[in-house]
Design a protein around this motif. Structure first.
Motif, mmCIF file in Angstrom:
data_model
loop_
_atom_site.group_PDB
_atom_site.id
_atom_site.type_symbol
_atom_site.label_atom_id
_atom_site.label_comp_id
_atom_site.label_asym_id
_atom_site.label_seq_id
_atom_site.Cartn_x
_atom_site.Cartn_y
_atom_site.Cartn_z
ATOM 1 N N LEU A 1 0.172 -1.455 0.314
ATOM 2 C CA LEU A 1 0.050 -0.192 0.007
ATOM 3 C C LEU A 1 1.075 1.492 0.064
ATOM 4 C CD1 LEU A 1 -2.918 -1.218 2.443
ATOM 5 C CD2 LEU A 1 -3.144 -0.646 0.234
ATOM 6 N N ASN A 2 2.502 1.194 0.240
ATOM 7 C CA ASN A 2 2.599 2.385 0.114
ATOM 8 C C ASN A 2 3.419 2.814 -0.873
ATOM 9 O OD1 ASN A 2 2.067 3.288 3.735
ATOM 10 N ND2 ASN A 2 4.359 1.411 3.550
ATOM 11 N N GLN A 3 2.847 2.104 -1.865
ATOM 12 C CA GLN A 3 3.509 2.180 -2.761
ATOM 13 C C GLN A 3 2.533 3.319 -4.421
ATOM 14 O OE1 GLN A 3 5.930 -1.387 -4.895
ATOM 15 N NE2 GLN A 3 5.825 -2.179 -3.121
ATOM 16 N N PHE A 4 1.486 3.245 -4.038
ATOM 17 C CA PHE A 4 0.423 4.224 -4.018
ATOM 18 C C PHE A 4 1.569 5.265 -4.168
ATOM 19 C CE2 PHE A 4 -2.185 0.160 -3.822
ATOM 20 C CZ PHE A 4 -2.923 0.627 -5.111
ATOM 21 N N ASP A 5 1.071 6.040 -5.060
ATOM 22 C CA ASP A 5 1.538 7.731 -4.581
ATOM 23 C C ASP A 5 0.389 8.538 -3.872
ATOM 24 O OD1 ASP A 5 -0.994 8.053 -6.453
ATOM 25 O OD2 ASP A 5 0.043 8.714 -8.201
ATOM 26 N N VAL B 1 -6.275 5.941 0.320
ATOM 27 C CA VAL B 1 -6.692 4.757 -0.649
ATOM 28 C C VAL B 1 -7.692 4.353 0.135
ATOM 29 C CG1 VAL B 1 -5.811 2.628 -0.706
ATOM 30 C CG2 VAL B 1 -4.356 4.716 -1.814
ATOM 31 N N ARG B 2 -7.309 4.018 1.580
ATOM 32 C CA ARG B 2 -8.693 3.354 2.624
ATOM 33 C C ARG B 2 -10.088 3.956 2.075
ATOM 34 N NH1 ARG B 2 -6.257 2.925 6.700
ATOM 35 N NH2 ARG B 2 -5.591 1.141 7.124
ATOM 36 N N ALA C 1 -22.133 -1.500 -0.997
ATOM 37 C CA ALA C 1 -21.893 -3.517 -1.306
ATOM 38 C C ALA C 1 -22.181 -4.752 -0.231
ATOM 39 C CB ALA C 1 -21.462 -3.269 -2.486
ATOM 40 N N ASP C 2 -22.084 -5.388 -0.990
ATOM 41 C CA ASP C 2 -22.478 -6.209 0.688
ATOM 42 C C ASP C 2 -20.770 -6.939 0.474
ATOM 43 O OD1 ASP C 2 -25.023 -6.901 0.387
ATOM 44 O OD2 ASP C 2 -25.060 -8.195 -1.695
ATOM 45 N N ASP C 3 -20.452 -7.082 0.209
ATOM 46 C CA ASP C 3 -18.670 -6.983 -0.016
ATOM 47 C C ASP C 3 -17.093 -6.447 -0.808
ATOM 48 O OD1 ASP C 3 -16.653 -8.794 1.581
ATOM 49 O OD2 ASP C 3 -16.844 -10.739 1.050
ATOM 50 N N GLY C 4 -16.769 -6.802 -0.716
ATOM 51 C CA GLY C 4 -15.848 -6.677 -1.822
ATOM 52 C C GLY C 4 -13.855 -6.464 -1.024
ATOM 53 N N GLU C 5 -12.743 -5.618 -2.221
ATOM 54 C CA GLU C 5 -12.167 -5.454 -1.073
ATOM 55 C C GLU C 5 -10.791 -4.972 -2.072
ATOM 56 O OE1 GLU C 5 -11.653 -8.563 -3.838
ATOM 57 O OE2 GLU C 5 -12.328 -9.234 -1.639
ATOM 58 N N LEU C 6 -9.949 -4.482 -1.500
ATOM 59 C CA LEU C 6 -9.115 -3.751 -2.880
ATOM 60 C C LEU C 6 -8.023 -5.189 -2.089
ATOM 61 C CD1 LEU C 6 -7.432 -1.920 -4.268
ATOM 62 C CD2 LEU C 6 -6.308 -0.939 -2.075
ATOM 63 N N PHE C 7 -7.641 -5.925 -3.764
ATOM 64 C CA PHE C 7 -6.367 -6.899 -3.582
ATOM 65 C C PHE C 7 -4.716 -5.981 -4.129
ATOM 66 C CE2 PHE C 7 -4.128 -10.227 -6.033
ATOM 67 C CZ PHE C 7 -3.628 -11.631 -4.410
ATOM 68 N N VAL C 8 -4.043 -5.862 -3.866
ATOM 69 C CA VAL C 8 -2.782 -5.542 -4.287
ATOM 70 C C VAL C 8 -1.852 -6.591 -4.038
ATOM 71 C CG1 VAL C 8 -0.965 -3.667 -3.744
ATOM 72 C CG2 VAL C 8 -3.095 -3.374 -3.700
ATOM 73 N N GLU C 9 -1.105 -7.043 -5.529
ATOM 74 C CA GLU C 9 -0.312 -7.412 -5.598
ATOM 75 C C GLU C 9 1.403 -7.486 -6.239
ATOM 76 O OE1 GLU C 9 0.227 -12.040 -7.743
ATOM 77 O OE2 GLU C 9 -1.219 -10.706 -8.012
ATOM 78 N N TYR C 10 2.429 -8.196 -5.282
ATOM 79 C CA TYR C 10 3.622 -8.045 -6.524
ATOM 80 C C TYR C 10 4.268 -9.366 -6.349
ATOM 81 C CZ TYR C 10 8.693 -7.135 -7.117
ATOM 82 O OH TYR C 10 9.811 -6.895 -8.041
ATOM 83 N N ASN D 1 11.059 -12.455 -14.561
ATOM 84 C CA ASN D 1 9.752 -11.161 -14.630
ATOM 85 C C ASN D 1 9.091 -10.386 -13.462
ATOM 86 O OD1 ASN D 1 6.976 -12.653 -14.210
ATOM 87 N ND2 ASN D 1 8.141 -14.164 -15.753
ATOM 88 N N THR D 2 8.616 -9.456 -13.803
ATOM 89 C CA THR D 2 8.137 -9.432 -12.390
ATOM 90 C C THR D 2 6.809 -8.396 -12.860
ATOM 91 O OG1 THR D 2 9.148 -6.638 -12.116
ATOM 92 C CG2 THR D 2 10.509 -7.879 -11.032
ATOM 93 N N ASP D 3 6.012 -8.508 -11.749
ATOM 94 C CA ASP D 3 4.354 -7.709 -12.073
ATOM 95 C C ASP D 3 3.867 -7.242 -10.800
ATOM 96 O OD1 ASP D 3 2.761 -7.303 -13.499
ATOM 97 O OD2 ASP D 3 1.406 -8.769 -13.529
ATOM 98 N N LYS D 4 3.190 -6.455 -10.893
ATOM 99 C CA LYS D 4 2.562 -6.386 -9.722
ATOM 100 C C LYS D 4 1.575 -5.053 -10.144
ATOM 101 C CE LYS D 4 4.865 -1.246 -9.188
ATOM 102 N NZ LYS D 4 5.252 -0.088 -8.328
#
Length: 472
Positions: free
Chosen positions: A6-10, A16-17, A27-36, A55-58
């Motif tokens: 989350l610290n990699q967001f600008d 973000v929250r 809504a009934d549910d949901g989330e933010l999913f962040v991946e590296y 390779n790298t991906d985020k």
């Protein structure tokens, strides 16, 4: 623990929250999913390094769930602009819907695997040297060896999940795999064999000399068995399945049918059968994502729910399904920690982790000796399954005839044909030697692939249909 994603967001975590909360509110549910993710693969084939990739991906995926509808958007850019665009798109699913946010998942302090990045060691040159040694070892082991393919693959995945109520969860997931395949030939005939191993750990134990030589020997042994094999007979036979990897048939023919989404939509052959006898007495099937360092294990699933040991079939009765949060809520059940996704670019859905049949009270020798004329299936390759009907077809990559209670000649080309629910009723003997596979499973569903584990003890299944090229 690595630096938080989350610290990699600008923008700040509070910002973000606020966007996440605004997107999911109502809504009934949901989330933010962040991946590296980092990934490396090396393939040594025909005496040379054929492939070497890193390779790298985020990125992030943002989801809101409203009843049966899902709004989902993803991006590979961790910026405020990308997050707001995703929020605008996802919010559309709430139109006309007024939901109550589902309870957050339970927390856990459990750690099922380490955080070390397996790509770091051994180094690139050492890995190439190892693959070269495997190639040379096999080519020197038997003059009939015509081709050797050896590969190493590793990934290191870091995920962070933020829920609408501000709860954040993190997980770091290592994964490695070593695979050896060999082709042997005699005149115009060629056959192959393979062996793989891996798990959620470093390469250490897998690249030790005793370990890779065992893998190479097993691949060669299987290939040579197939080189001497007779064409498989066709007909109806009693079948003995070996322990371990043959559990892939259970995974495909039964496991997928016990995932929550197929049962909620009533497209599974097991839909509406909770509490019913769906297998022979003694058959107990479990999905367990909590086994340390196993390929299919997860500390938390991709919605943040801790994984569990979920009993699906107990003594032949259907007692549970594998659930993500959405399907569990719609079916009035609890999430089981089976919400999985391939990456941030994919929505979560109910998926297996490590799925296996528990052991019984018979020795493998007792099971084999009970068969007058049948087939001993030691390893499987590809297969096809229809979830709605339960029908399956599986090809054996190593199999033998059983004659008068003894394992005799090897056969090739055997295809097991049946129906998952029906096949479970044909289980007549269950071995006391349950084991999991060696860490090679990959499961596909709706275009998404995730690592899984399978397993079972030796089993006897009566009067199964076998496809082959010779009359039984």
């Amino acid at each position: 623990m690595a630096d938080r994603l989350l610290n990699q967001f600008d923008i700040s975590e509070d910002a973000v929250r606020a966007i996440v909360e605004d997107t999911i509110h109502g809504a009934d549910d949901g989330e933010l999913f962040v991946e590296y993710r980092e990934g490396e693969a090396l393939v040594f084939d025909n005496g040379r390094l054929k492939t070497g990739s890193f390779n790298t991906d985020k990125g992030f995926g943002l989801r809101a769930v409203a009843g049966e509808a899902v709004g989902y958007a993803h991006a590979s850019e961790l910026s405020e602009a990308a997050l707001r665009r995703a929020g605008d798109a996802v919010s559309a699913v709430k139109t006309g819907h007024s939901g109550t946010l589902a309870e957050r998942p339970a927390g856990t302090n459990r750690h099922l695997y380490g955080e070390e990045n397996p790509i770091a060691a051994p180094g690139f040159e050492e890995k190439v040297k190892l693959l070269t040694e495997i190639d040379a070892y096999l080519r020197g082991a038997d003059p009939r060896v015509r081709q050797v393919t050896a590969s190493l693959a590793a990934s290191w995945q870091q995920v962070e999940i933020m829920r609408a109520d501000g709860m954040t969860l993190q997980d770091i997931r290592p994964l490695v795999r070593v695979n050896v395949s060999v082709v042997v030939g005699d005149g115009d005939r060629q056959e192959s064999g393979s062996y793989g191993m891996g798990g959620r750990k470093s390469f250490g134990e897998f690249v030790a000399q005793d370990s890779w030589r065992f893998a190479a020997d097993e691949a060669l042994r299987q290939a040579l068995v197939n080189l001497d094999a007779d064409p498989a007979p066709a007909g109806t036979f009693d079948i003995v399945l070996a322990s371990g990897w043959p559990g892939v048939m259970l995974h495909e023919a039964v496991g997928h049918g016990l995932e929550g989404d197929f049962n909620r939509k009533k497209t599974s052959a097991f839909a509406g059968l909770l509490g019913k006898q769906v297998a022979a007495k003694g058959v107990t099937v479990v999905d367990d994502g909590t086994i340390a360092e196993r390929r299919g294990s997860l500390t938390i699933d991709d919605e943040g729910t801790p994984t569990n040991r979920n009993v699906l079939i107990e003594d032949g009765k259907l007692v549970g399904y594998m659930q993500d949060r959405q399907n569990a809520r719609l079916m009035g059940m609890k999430a089981t920690g089976n919400g999985r996704r391939e990456s941030y670019a994919h929505q979560p859905m109910p998926r297996m982790t490590n799925t296996f049949m528990t052991g019984g009270d018979k020795t493998p020798e007792e099971i084999i000796s009970s068969v007058d004329k049948g087939i001993y299936a030691v390893s499987f390759g590809g297969g096809q399954v229809d979830i709605t009907s339960g029908k399956f077809v599986f090809g054996c990559t190593e199999a033998y005839m059983i004659e008068n209670g003894k394992v005799t000649r090897p056969i090739k080309g055997a295809m097991l044909i049946g129906n998952g629910p029906d096949a479970m009723h044909r289980v007549s003997m269950i071995g006391n030697d349950m084991k999991l596979d060696t860490g090679i499973g990959m499961c596909g569903k709706a275009g998404q692939g995730v690592p899984v584990g399978v397993g079972q003890p030796h089993l006897r299944m009566d009067a199964m249909t076998v496809g082959g090229t010779q009359a039984g």
